[in-house]
Structure formats: structure tokens, C-alpha cells
Design a protein around this motif. Structure first.
Motif, PDB file in Angstrom:
ATOM      1  N   ASN A   1       0.868  -1.167   0.000  1.00  0.00           N
ATOM      2  CA  ASN A   1       0.000   0.000   0.000  1.00  0.00           C
ATOM      3  C   ASN A   1       0.910   1.223   0.000  1.00  0.00           C
ATOM      4  OD1 ASN A   1      -1.884   1.986   0.400  1.00  0.00           O
ATOM      5  ND2 ASN A   1      -2.867   1.013   2.158  1.00  0.00           N
TER       6      ASN A   1
ATOM      7  N   GLU B   1       4.336  -0.368   3.858  1.00  0.00           N
ATOM      8  CA  GLU B   1       3.057  -0.863   4.343  1.00  0.00           C
ATOM      9  C   GLU B   1       2.536  -1.938   3.394  1.00  0.00           C
ATOM     10  OE1 GLU B   1      -1.411   0.801   5.366  1.00  0.00           O
ATOM     11  OE2 GLU B   1       0.217   2.223   5.050  1.00  0.00           O
TER      12      GLU B   1
ATOM     13  N   ALA C   1      -0.500  -4.628   2.198  1.00  0.00           N
ATOM     14  CA  ALA C   1      -1.955  -4.695   2.179  1.00  0.00           C
ATOM     15  C   ALA C   1      -2.364  -6.165   2.236  1.00  0.00           C
ATOM     16  CB  ALA C   1      -2.493  -4.060   0.905  1.00  0.00           C
ATOM     17  N   THR C   2      -3.416  -6.427   2.963  1.00  0.00           N
ATOM     18  CA  THR C   2      -3.889  -7.812   3.028  1.00  0.00           C
ATOM     19  C   THR C   2      -4.879  -8.030   1.893  1.00  0.00           C
ATOM     20  OG1 THR C   2      -5.598  -7.125   4.579  1.00  0.00           O
ATOM     21  CG2 THR C   2      -3.600  -8.052   5.516  1.00  0.00           C
ATOM     22  N   VAL C   3      -4.496  -8.903   0.983  1.00  0.00           N
ATOM     23  CA  VAL C   3      -5.355  -9.249  -0.139  1.00  0.00           C
ATOM     24  C   VAL C   3      -5.794 -10.691   0.070  1.00  0.00           C
ATOM     25  CG1 VAL C   3      -5.476  -9.566  -2.630  1.00  0.00           C
ATOM     26  CG2 VAL C   3      -4.246  -7.620  -1.689  1.00  0.00           C
ATOM     27  N   ASP C   4      -7.086 -10.867   0.179  1.00  0.00           N
ATOM     28  CA  ASP C   4      -7.664 -12.179   0.433  1.00  0.00           C
ATOM     29  C   ASP C   4      -8.108 -12.772  -0.902  1.00  0.00           C
ATOM     30  OD1 ASP C   4      -8.791 -14.348   1.691  1.00  0.00           O
ATOM     31  OD2 ASP C   4     -10.619 -13.289   2.284  1.00  0.00           O
TER      32      ASP C   4
ATOM     33  N   LEU D   1      -9.822  -9.929  -2.888  1.00  0.00           N
ATOM     34  CA  LEU D   1     -10.548  -8.905  -2.138  1.00  0.00           C
ATOM     35  C   LEU D   1      -9.597  -8.168  -1.200  1.00  0.00           C
ATOM     36  CD1 LEU D   1     -13.446 -11.266  -1.047  1.00  0.00           C
ATOM     37  CD2 LEU D   1     -13.658  -9.461  -2.731  1.00  0.00           C
ATOM     38  N   HIS D   2      -9.793  -6.858  -1.079  1.00  0.00           N
ATOM     39  CA  HIS D   2      -9.064  -6.044  -0.105  1.00  0.00           C
ATOM     40  C   HIS D   2     -10.106  -5.255   0.674  1.00  0.00           C
ATOM     41  CE1 HIS D   2      -6.122  -3.470   1.766  1.00  0.00           C
ATOM     42  NE2 HIS D   2      -6.697  -2.395   1.243  1.00  0.00           N
ATOM     43  N   GLU D   3     -10.210  -5.551   1.971  1.00  0.00           N
ATOM     44  CA  GLU D   3     -11.197  -4.925   2.842  1.00  0.00           C
ATOM     45  C   GLU D   3     -12.605  -5.069   2.269  1.00  0.00           C
ATOM     46  OE1 GLU D   3      -9.827  -0.927   3.498  1.00  0.00           O
ATOM     47  OE2 GLU D   3      -8.063  -1.612   4.588  1.00  0.00           O
ATOM     48  N   GLY D   4     -12.897  -6.254   1.723  1.00  0.00           N
ATOM     49  CA  GLY D   4     -14.228  -6.551   1.205  1.00  0.00           C
ATOM     50  C   GLY D   4     -14.512  -6.022  -0.187  1.00  0.00           C
ATOM     51  N   VAL D   5     -13.556  -5.306  -0.785  1.00  0.00           N
ATOM     52  CA  VAL D   5     -13.755  -4.737  -2.120  1.00  0.00           C
ATOM     53  C   VAL D   5     -13.044  -5.624  -3.147  1.00  0.00           C
ATOM     54  CG1 VAL D   5     -13.346  -2.734  -3.591  1.00  0.00           C
ATOM     55  CG2 VAL D   5     -13.865  -2.421  -1.163  1.00  0.00           C
TER      56      VAL D   5
END
Length: 185
Positions: A14, A61, A63-66, A115-119
Motif C-alpha cells: 500500500n 506498508e 496490504a492484506t489481499v484475500d 478482495l481487499h477490505e471486502g472490495v
């Protein structure tokens, strides 16, 4: 937070509020001066590729990518509806996010949705899919397998260049990365 020493291919960073995926990285220790890390980054949403250099040990930083395996259900206007195979939750992914992948997406097909933070950020399809040819011009007498190609419309509506011997109703294997014909099923 992670250090530049922790970078690896596929890690999502990020940077200034934008998500960048590490495509390639290289630790450089010059004979004179401090060490640094040279990276190639790809913007997650736009696909833009840039080179960026960080000082060694700099904090970045992450980013958590699911990434989840989901099943494509149907198209709802401009959106594509996917179902999480674990929780059975349904999410809407915009047509812009799906992009060219819609040419190879059949109902009930599985895809990986990031998905990142549900997006939803992007979707990944298998490298090849089997699609039925719904229309192609008939081949001519004397057509050979080493001959030219002709356009064929497949069941998703996409047009694929196929050899002259392919007929309407056949199933063909198509590369989802560039839309090439790979063979018959």
C-alpha cells in the motif's frame, strides 16, 4: 508494516493509498554507498507497471489481499455475481473489475477473486477453458490442419481465431490470457 528485506514476488504493498503488487525485486549492494532494493511494481487495479527503488531496510506498508475461490453465478446488469464456495456468501463484482475475463466466464465456472477490505480488486481465471463454438463459417474443400484460421463465435459471445477444420458445435480449448485457440476438447 514490513521491511524492504521482506519483499517477495506477489506481495501487495500500500503505497500512498494505492495498491501495488511486487512483480520482481532485487537487493543491490554497491561497492560504495548504502544497499538498496530495486523493484518492479504493478498497479493492482489499472495494471500499470513501474520501477521503484527503496533504501534497504525501509519500512513499507503491506496490504492484506484475500484470494478466494468463488463460483460465477450470473450477470446482474453490469455486475457479475460470484458465490464464495466456503461461506456461500454472494458478492457483486463490477464489469470493469472483471474486464476481458468476461469473454471466458461461463455460469458455474470457478474463479479466484481477490478482495481487499471486502472490495473486489480483480479476478483470475484458470489459464484455459473449454468453450463450445456457436457459429463459424463452414470450411472449404481442401482445408488442412496446417492451413489458415477463421473467426469463430463461442458460447460466451467472444470471437476466437480457429483453424479452418473447426465446425459449429465443437468444444475448443481457449487460453484465457490472450484468447488463443489451444486445441479441441
Amino acid at each position: 508494516m514490513a521491511s524492504t528485506n521482506d519483499l517477495k514476488n506477489g506481495l501487495v504493498l500500500n503505497l500512498d493509498g494505492e495498491l501495488w503488487s511486487v512483480v520482481e525485486f532485487q537487493h543491490v549492494k554497491p561497492g560504495k554507498g548504502p544497499a538498496f532494493v530495486r523493484t518492479t511494481l504493478k498497479h493492482v487495479l489499472s495494471g500499470k507497471v513501474v520501477d521503484k527503488t527503496f533504501n534497504a531496510g525501509t519500512k513499507v506498508e503491506t496490504a492484506t489481499v484475500d484470494k478466494r475461490t468463488m463460483q460465477y453465478l450470473y450477470q446482474d446488469g453490469e455486475d457479475f455475481v460470484f458465490m464464495d464456495l466456503d461461506t456461500y456468501d454472494q458478492i457483486h463484482v463490477s464489469g470493469g473489475t472483471v474486464g476481458e475475463n468476461s469473454n471466458y466466464l461461463l455460469p458455474e465456472a470457478e474463479a479466484t477473486v481477490a478482495l481487499h477490505e471486502g472490495v473486489p480488486l480483480y479476478i483470475e481465471l484458470p489459464t484455459s477453458v473449454f468453450l463450445e463454438v456457436t457459429y463459424t463459417e463452414p470450411g472449404l474443400q481442401g482445408d488442412r490442419s496446417t492451413g489458415g484460421t477463421k473467426p469463430a463465435t463461442v458460447e460466451t459471445g467472444a470471437t476466437v481465431q480457429v483453424p479452418l477444420f473447426i465446425t459449429t458445435g465443437e468444444k475448443i480449448k481457449v487460453d484465457t490470457r490472450d484468447g488463443r485457440y489451444l486445441g479441441r476438447s
